[in-house]
Design an enzyme around this catalytic site. Structure first.
Site, PDB file in Angstrom:
ATOM      1  N   HIS A 131       0.840  -1.206   0.000  1.00 54.98           N
ATOM      2  CA  HIS A 131       0.000   0.000   0.000  1.00 54.98           C
ATOM      3  C   HIS A 131       0.873   1.253   0.000  1.00 54.98           C
ATOM      4  CE1 HIS A 131      -3.406   2.648   1.068  1.00 54.98           C
ATOM      5  NE2 HIS A 131      -2.513   3.267   1.825  1.00 54.98           N
ATOM      6  N   GLU A 132       1.920   1.261   0.809  1.00 51.39           N
ATOM      7  CA  GLU A 132       2.815   2.420   0.849  1.00 51.39           C
ATOM      8  C   GLU A 132       3.546   2.582  -0.477  1.00 51.39           C
ATOM      9  OE1 GLU A 132       2.398   4.501   3.104  1.00 51.39           O
ATOM     10  OE2 GLU A 132       1.154   3.158   4.296  1.00 51.39           O
ATOM     11  N   HIS A 168       1.555   4.512  -2.962  1.00 50.37           N
ATOM     12  CA  HIS A 168       1.690   5.977  -2.937  1.00 50.37           C
ATOM     13  C   HIS A 168       2.886   6.432  -3.770  1.00 50.37           C
ATOM     14  CE1 HIS A 168      -1.556   6.645  -0.200  1.00 50.37           C
ATOM     15  NE2 HIS A 168      -0.989   5.975   0.797  1.00 50.37           N
TER      16      HIS A 168
END
Length: 230
Positions: A101-102, A105
C-alpha cells in the site's frame, strides 16, 4: 424547524460517532488475524516493498524500519518508505499488504496521480486551517462576532475537504497494491482475499474520519446559522 434540524443532526452525529470506534476495532482485529497468516512466498514487508519498487524501476526509494504498529507511511520529501515493526521484518499477509500500500503511494507520485497532487497542495493550507479554525470559532462564539465565527467555519471546511480528498488517494493506493502483489507473485490469488480484507479495513478508518469531519462542519454551520438568525 430549527429544533427538528438539530434533533436530526444529533441522531446522525451519535450514529456516526460510533463509526470511528468500530472502524478502529475492525482494523485491529483484521490486522491481528492476518499478521498470524504467513504468506506462502515468504516475503517480508520490506522485501515485498523492495521487489515492487524494483519491478517499477523505482529503486531510488529508501525503505527503513520505524517504531510502532501501523505507523507505516511514505515520505515524498525524503523519497522514503517507513515501515513499522509489525510490517518491516514480518512475512505475513498483513505485513506485505501494508508495505505494498505504501509503495502504491510511490507509484501514484511517479505517475502524477491527480488526487495525490491535490492532496499535497492542500497540506500547508490544511495545517494552517487546523491551527486556527476552532480558536476562531470559539472567539466568534464568546464575542458574538459572527464574522470571526464564519472565518473559523471556512477554515474548518478545508480540513473536511482534505479528509475527502484523502479517500480516493488511499483507495487508489490499495488498488495498486493488490495489482502489484498479484503481478509480482508475492501473494497467490487465494491470499489476495486476505490482503483485500486488510486494506479495506484500513480504508474504513479514513471513511470514518471524513464522515466525522463532515458532521463537525455541519454542526458549526448550524451554530452559525442559529446565531445569524438571532
Amino acid at each position: 424547524m430549527h429544533g427538528t434540524s438539530n434533533s436530526l443532526y444529533w441522531i446522525l452525529f451519535l450514529g456516526i460517532s460510533i463509526v470511528p470506534l468500530w472502524a478502529s476495532m475492525k482494523l485491529q482485529s483484521t490486522f491481528s488475524k492476518y499478521s498470524r497468516v504467513r504468506c506462502l512466498s515468504g516475503y517480508t514487508g520490506e522485501e515485498a516493498a523492495r521487489r515492487i519498487l524494483m519491478i517499477h524501476h523505482l529503486g531510488n526509494i529508501g525503505i527503513r524500519p520505524i517504531r510502532g504498529s501501523m505507523t507505516d507511511h511514505y515520505n515524498p520529501m525524503k523519497k522514503e518508505i517507513g515501515l513499522s515493526e509489525t510490517t518491516y521484518s514480518l512475512n505475513s499477509i498483513a505485513a506485505v499488504s501494508v508495505a505494498a500500500h505504501e509503495v502504491g503511494h510511490v507509484l501514484q507520485e511517479s505517475e502524477q496521480y491527480g488526487f495525490l497532487n491535490l492532496r499535497h497542495k492542500l497540506i500547508p493550507v490544511t495545517n494552517f486551517a487546523n491551527s486556527l479554525s476552532l480558536p476562531m470559532v470559539f472567539l466568534g462564539a464568546i464575542t458574538s462576532l459572527n464574522g470571526l465565527l464564519w472565518i473559523g467555519i471556512i477554515l474548518f471546511s478545508f480540513t473536511t475537504l482534505f479528509s475527502f480528498v484523502t479517500l480516493p488517494v488511499e483507495f487508489n493506493a490499495s488498488k495498486r497494491a493488490l495489482v502489484a502483489l498479484s503481478n509480482s507473485g508475492i501473494l497467490s490469488d487465494e491470499e489476495l482475499d486476505g490482503a483485500k480484507e486488510v486494506l479495506q479495513a484500513a480504508a474504513l478508518t479514513y471513511v470514518a474520519g471524513a464522515a466525522t469531519s463532515l458532521m463537525m462542519l455541519l454542526r458549526l454551520l448550524l451554530i452559525y446559522g442559529g446565531n445569524d438568525r438571532d
